[in-house]
Motif scaffolding. Structure first.
Motif, PDB file in Angstrom:
ATOM      1  N   LEU A 155      -2.933  -0.209   2.319  1.00  0.00           N
ATOM      2  CA  LEU A 155      -3.386   1.181   2.321  1.00  0.00           C
ATOM      3  C   LEU A 155      -4.728   1.304   1.621  1.00  0.00           C
ATOM      4  O   LEU A 155      -5.528   2.172   1.931  1.00  0.00           O
ATOM      5  CB  LEU A 155      -2.344   2.073   1.630  1.00  0.00           C
ATOM      6  N   VAL A 156      -4.930   0.421   0.639  1.00  0.00           N
ATOM      7  CA  VAL A 156      -6.235   0.345  -0.025  1.00  0.00           C
ATOM      8  C   VAL A 156      -6.834  -0.999   0.375  1.00  0.00           C
ATOM      9  O   VAL A 156      -6.285  -2.041   0.026  1.00  0.00           O
ATOM     10  CB  VAL A 156      -6.078   0.411  -1.560  1.00  0.00           C
ATOM     11  N   PRO A 157      -7.933  -0.967   1.153  1.00  0.00           N
ATOM     12  CA  PRO A 157      -8.497  -2.235   1.637  1.00  0.00           C
ATOM     13  C   PRO A 157      -8.831  -3.181   0.486  1.00  0.00           C
ATOM     14  O   PRO A 157      -9.248  -2.748  -0.593  1.00  0.00           O
ATOM     15  CB  PRO A 157      -9.775  -1.801   2.367  1.00  0.00           C
ATOM     16  N   GLY A 158      -8.610  -4.461   0.713  1.00  0.00           N
ATOM     17  CA  GLY A 158      -8.929  -5.457  -0.303  1.00  0.00           C
ATOM     18  C   GLY A 158      -7.828  -5.658  -1.331  1.00  0.00           C
ATOM     19  O   GLY A 158      -7.998  -6.400  -2.290  1.00  0.00           O
ATOM     20  N   THR A 159      -6.679  -4.973  -1.164  1.00  0.00           N
ATOM     21  CA  THR A 159      -5.561  -5.175  -2.095  1.00  0.00           C
ATOM     22  C   THR A 159      -4.314  -5.555  -1.304  1.00  0.00           C
ATOM     23  O   THR A 159      -4.328  -5.599  -0.079  1.00  0.00           O
ATOM     24  CB  THR A 159      -5.249  -3.890  -2.885  1.00  0.00           C
ATOM     25  N   ASP A 160      -3.215  -5.834  -2.034  1.00  0.00           N
ATOM     26  CA  ASP A 160      -1.921  -6.094  -1.387  1.00  0.00           C
ATOM     27  C   ASP A 160      -1.101  -4.816  -1.271  1.00  0.00           C
ATOM     28  O   ASP A 160       0.071  -4.866  -0.895  1.00  0.00           O
ATOM     29  CB  ASP A 160      -1.093  -7.082  -2.225  1.00  0.00           C
ATOM     30  N   PHE A 161      -1.683  -3.698  -1.635  1.00  0.00           N
ATOM     31  CA  PHE A 161      -0.929  -2.457  -1.736  1.00  0.00           C
ATOM     32  C   PHE A 161      -0.670  -1.880  -0.340  1.00  0.00           C
ATOM     33  O   PHE A 161      -1.547  -1.251   0.256  1.00  0.00           O
ATOM     34  CB  PHE A 161      -1.702  -1.460  -2.593  1.00  0.00           C
ATOM     35  N   THR A 162       0.540  -2.109   0.184  1.00  0.00           N
ATOM     36  CA  THR A 162       0.891  -1.617   1.522  1.00  0.00           C
ATOM     37  C   THR A 162       1.909  -0.494   1.404  1.00  0.00           C
ATOM     38  O   THR A 162       2.306  -0.099   0.297  1.00  0.00           O
ATOM     39  CB  THR A 162       1.517  -2.729   2.359  1.00  0.00           C
ATOM     40  N   ALA A 163       2.358  -0.018   2.571  1.00  0.00           N
ATOM     41  CA  ALA A 163       3.377   1.032   2.599  1.00  0.00           C
ATOM     42  C   ALA A 163       4.680   0.569   1.962  1.00  0.00           C
ATOM     43  O   ALA A 163       5.555   1.389   1.669  1.00  0.00           O
ATOM     44  CB  ALA A 163       3.626   1.473   4.033  1.00  0.00           C
ATOM     45  N   ALA A 164       4.829  -0.745   1.733  1.00  0.00           N
ATOM     46  CA  ALA A 164       6.054  -1.240   1.111  1.00  0.00           C
ATOM     47  C   ALA A 164       6.312  -0.548  -0.226  1.00  0.00           C
ATOM     48  O   ALA A 164       7.456  -0.281  -0.585  1.00  0.00           O
ATOM     49  CB  ALA A 164       5.963  -2.757   0.901  1.00  0.00           C
ATOM     50  N   VAL A 165       5.226  -0.243  -0.958  1.00  0.00           N
ATOM     51  CA  VAL A 165       5.399   0.339  -2.294  1.00  0.00           C
ATOM     52  C   VAL A 165       5.986   1.759  -2.209  1.00  0.00           C
ATOM     53  O   VAL A 165       7.043   2.023  -2.796  1.00  0.00           O
ATOM     54  CB  VAL A 165       4.074   0.298  -3.090  1.00  0.00           C
ATOM     55  N   PRO A 166       5.340   2.678  -1.466  1.00  0.00           N
ATOM     56  CA  PRO A 166       5.973   3.998  -1.343  1.00  0.00           C
ATOM     57  C   PRO A 166       7.358   3.955  -0.702  1.00  0.00           C
ATOM     58  O   PRO A 166       8.245   4.730  -1.102  1.00  0.00           O
ATOM     59  CB  PRO A 166       4.994   4.798  -0.476  1.00  0.00           C
ATOM     60  N   ILE A 167       7.564   3.034   0.245  1.00  0.00           N
ATOM     61  CA  ILE A 167       8.901   2.933   0.865  1.00  0.00           C
ATOM     62  C   ILE A 167       9.945   2.564  -0.193  1.00  0.00           C
ATOM     63  O   ILE A 167      11.017   3.164  -0.268  1.00  0.00           O
ATOM     64  CB  ILE A 167       8.901   1.890   2.011  1.00  0.00           C
ATOM     65  N   ALA A 168       9.609   1.603  -1.047  1.00  0.00           N
ATOM     66  CA  ALA A 168      10.563   1.167  -2.068  1.00  0.00           C
ATOM     67  C   ALA A 168      10.856   2.300  -3.054  1.00  0.00           C
ATOM     68  O   ALA A 168      12.019   2.540  -3.417  1.00  0.00           O
ATOM     69  CB  ALA A 168      10.017  -0.056  -2.806  1.00  0.00           C
ATOM     70  N   TYR A 169       9.811   2.995  -3.470  1.00  0.00           N
ATOM     71  CA  TYR A 169      10.030   4.086  -4.431  1.00  0.00           C
ATOM     72  C   TYR A 169      10.824   5.222  -3.785  1.00  0.00           C
ATOM     73  O   TYR A 169      11.676   5.846  -4.424  1.00  0.00           O
ATOM     74  CB  TYR A 169       8.693   4.598  -4.987  1.00  0.00           C
TER      75      TYR A 169
END
Lengths: 334, 296
Positions: free
Chosen positions: A178-192
């Motif tokens: 979701l933020v280019p250049g990072t590992d931050f994907t939709a997985a994080v909001p899905i998990a929360y």
């Protein structure tokens, strides 16, 4: 369960004591505790990219933490999240193998969750029908899952171009950063969000209440007309859904590989991290999220620790074990 | 070939028997320790690491047969230390025994991976040199003798009655003048030492290697064996042999080229599940198992 009465003070004390013993261990083995801890705990907070990466680490831990918490609610010591994560990841890889294009994504969730639920049904059924202790049965299922998944990844689902990993999820089916250049994907909001749903389920649904009552006092539960066996089944099933989700997301939402490593490196140990998160978070979904973020910071930090201070990555696991040990020690002294 | 399999089964049974006999002693006193897996791991690392340190860093000279003995003692010592921690938490501090056991497993998994990396500088795999190796048949014989001895201790001596009383009815034991917590602590320490020795057997006698997954679920199979044996050390011999048979069978099938090795490696775990499911109904744990004893 007793652990829910552990206070924030207890948790803080356990953390301090674990890090203190960790200092001693590090010093004995010849590493610098100060620079190790600063790389482990401060470096991830010093940079956006690092912090988002720490959050990416926290996502699967939240989900396996929920598995363990749901078990505890029903009075179960379910340590089967590990194997169920493998199964979730295997289902996602199978979907990538069978289909192409964006249709892989829904199929990955369907197959991953199905396999995970199937896997947890064995200890659940053995517990209900034969009274088999879930600690033993889930560990055995974890090992069977380990070999099943390794075999599948090295044969049918092997990647002919890259022998170290499985077939990849096709690009249109990936959850990209979701933020280019990072590992931050939709997985994080899905998990929360999953943690939030579990919270609602436990607090406001009839089944959530039934699970809590039968875990707290199975005899009282019977007199209310609640069947503890069914509470056990629901807790196992729902727990396997979150664990399986963790496995699916590690494949469809984990840049850069979007596949399952042949040695299971990208899913290995997540189930056990979840136990730590659940204990630290006192089994409460919000606590589990907070604890997972803390563990995510430690895991991201461990990579920096290895580079900056030369201290082996595995040191994080030593600290996790110590934290739980001190939590066990505190619990009954309320 | 079959006779070789049966002999291999005896060797595969040994770590399960050692850990199970120790756990029977512990559980008969009323303490449950599900940290056997972690104790095995720590024991497997501690022995080779200690003798390596003594030989290469300290430069100690010693007649050859002493090295493996020292390695086993070093493992037992680590087991005693961890047993004291778990025992103290379980008795005097009245902590949660299951959580403490889980903590031992998690700590050990990290500590062994960390220790191999920190000491030898290799990632997760270290061969054990010949001079540090023990004869597996000697340890196997010791384990069998120990099981018989523990049975005798528990069922034929006054001390055995005291230990079992602590696990069945600590109130009455206390009223008879028994220091329940002390008995439980010592039984936990002894059981933990045996689990660690089981780990040393894996690394210096049976597999000749230290890895971060060397115990591979054997600690939990030993726990299953405790239930299978109905908390009786003599029956634990039979149980360990059955579990050991499936463990040996998995390697045997592999060398015979039957099926893929991943499938044969599943055999012991599936067999354990089936065996435990089959016997669970008749198992009768000590009545006060896992419950801290508090004086009124």
């Amino acid at each position: 369960m007793r652990f829910q009465t552990a206070s924030a003070v207890n948790i803080a004390a356990a953390l301090v004591m674990a890090f203190a013993v960790g200092t001693a261990l590090m010093w004995i083995s010849g590493y610098d505790p100060l620079s190790s801890y600063s790389a482990m705990l401060i470096t991830p907070l010093s940079d956006w990219v690092y912090f988002l990466s720490a959050l990416a680490f926290s996502a699967p831990i939240v989900l396996t933490g929920l598995t363990f918490s749901l078990g505890l609610r029903a009075g179960l010591f379910n340590i089967g999240a590990e194997g169920q994560v493998y199964m979730g990841a295997l289902g996602a890889v199978a979907a990538a193998y069978l289909l192409g294009g964006p249709a892989v994504l829904p199929l990955a969730f369907a197959m991953g969750l199905f396999l995970a639920v199937l896997w947890s049904s064995v200890p659940a059924v053995l517990k209900i029908w034969r009274g088999v202790n879930e600690v033993i049965s889930t560990i055995m299922m974890n090992w069977v899952a380990y070999w099943v998944t390794i075999m599948a990844v090295s044969t049918v689902f092997a990647n002919p171009l890259q022998p170290e990993e499985s077939v990849k999820v096709p690009e249109p089916a990936r959850l990209t950063p979701l933020v280019p250049g990072t590992d931050f994907t939709a997985a994080v909001p899905i998990a929360y969000a999953a943690a939030f749903l579990v919270l609602i389920f436990l607090k406001y649904s009839v089944w959530g209440y039934r699970i809590s009552v039968s875990g707290y006092n199975p005899i009282a539960a019977k007199s209310y007309g609640i069947k503890p066996e069914r509470a056990v089944l629901v807790a196992f099933a729902l727990g396997s859904v979150t664990a399986g989700l963790a496995g699916v997301l590690q494949v469809v939402a984990r840049p850069p590989s979007y596949s399952l490593a042949r040695n299971l490196a990208n899913v290995y140990g997540l189930g056990f991290d979840g136990i730590t998160a659940a204990m630290l978070g006192r089994g409460h979904p919000v606590g589990v999220v907070l604890a997972s973020i803390f563990l995510g910071i430690m895991q991201e930090g461990a990579r920096h620790m290895q580079i900056e201070a030369g201290t082996p990555y595995e040191f994080v696991k030593v600290i996790q074990g110590l934290i739980i040990l001190f939590l066990a020690l505190q619990l009954l002294r309320k | 070939m079959i006779d070789l399999l049966l002999l291999q089964a005896l060797l595969a049974a040994t770590p399960i028997l050692l850990a199970a006999v120790g756990e029977i002693l512990t559980e008969r006193s009323g303490v449950v320790n599900i940290g056997l897996e972690g104790l095995m791991l720590l024991g497997a690392l501690a022995g080779p690491l200690f003798v390596d340190y003594l030989k290469y860093k300290v430069g100690a000279q010693m007649p050859d047969p002493l090295w493996p003995l020292l390695a086993i003692l070093a493992s037992a010592f680590v087991g005693i230390v961890v047993g004291l921690v778990h025992g103290y938490i379980s008795t005097y501090l009245a902590g949660d025994q299951i959580i403490s056991g889980v903590a031992i497993n998690l700590f050990a998994a990290g500590a062994v991976a960390y220790g191999i990396q920190a000491y030898w500088g290799v990632a997760g795999y270290k061969q054990v040199p010949d001079w540090a190796k023990a004869d597996p048949y000697v340890v196997a014989t010791f384990a069998l003798a120990l099981a018989v001895f523990t049975w005798f201790l528990l069922f034929k001596t006054r001390l055995g009655i005291v230990i079992r009383a602590c696990g069945e009815d600590p109130e009455s034991a206390f009223n008879m003048g028994v220091d329940v917590n002390k008995v439980r602590l010592l039984a936990t320490v002894a059981g933990s030492a045996l689990a660690a020795v089981a780990g040393a057997y894996l690394s210096i006698a049976y597999l000749s290697v230290v890895t971060k997954e060397i115990s591979a679920g054997r600690g939990f199979i030993a726990l299953a064996n405790v239930v299978f044996a109905n908390w009786n050390p003599l029956l634990a011999i039979a149980g360990a042999y059955i579990f050991g048979f499936f463990d040996a069978l998995s390697y045997w099938l592999q060398t015979m080229g039957v099926g893929r090795y991943e499938i044969t490696r599943m055999v012991p775990y599936i067999a354990t599940l089936l065996i435990v499911a089959g016997v669970m109904g008749r198992a009768k744990p000590p009545r006060a198992l896992g419950k801290p004893f508090k004086r009124e």
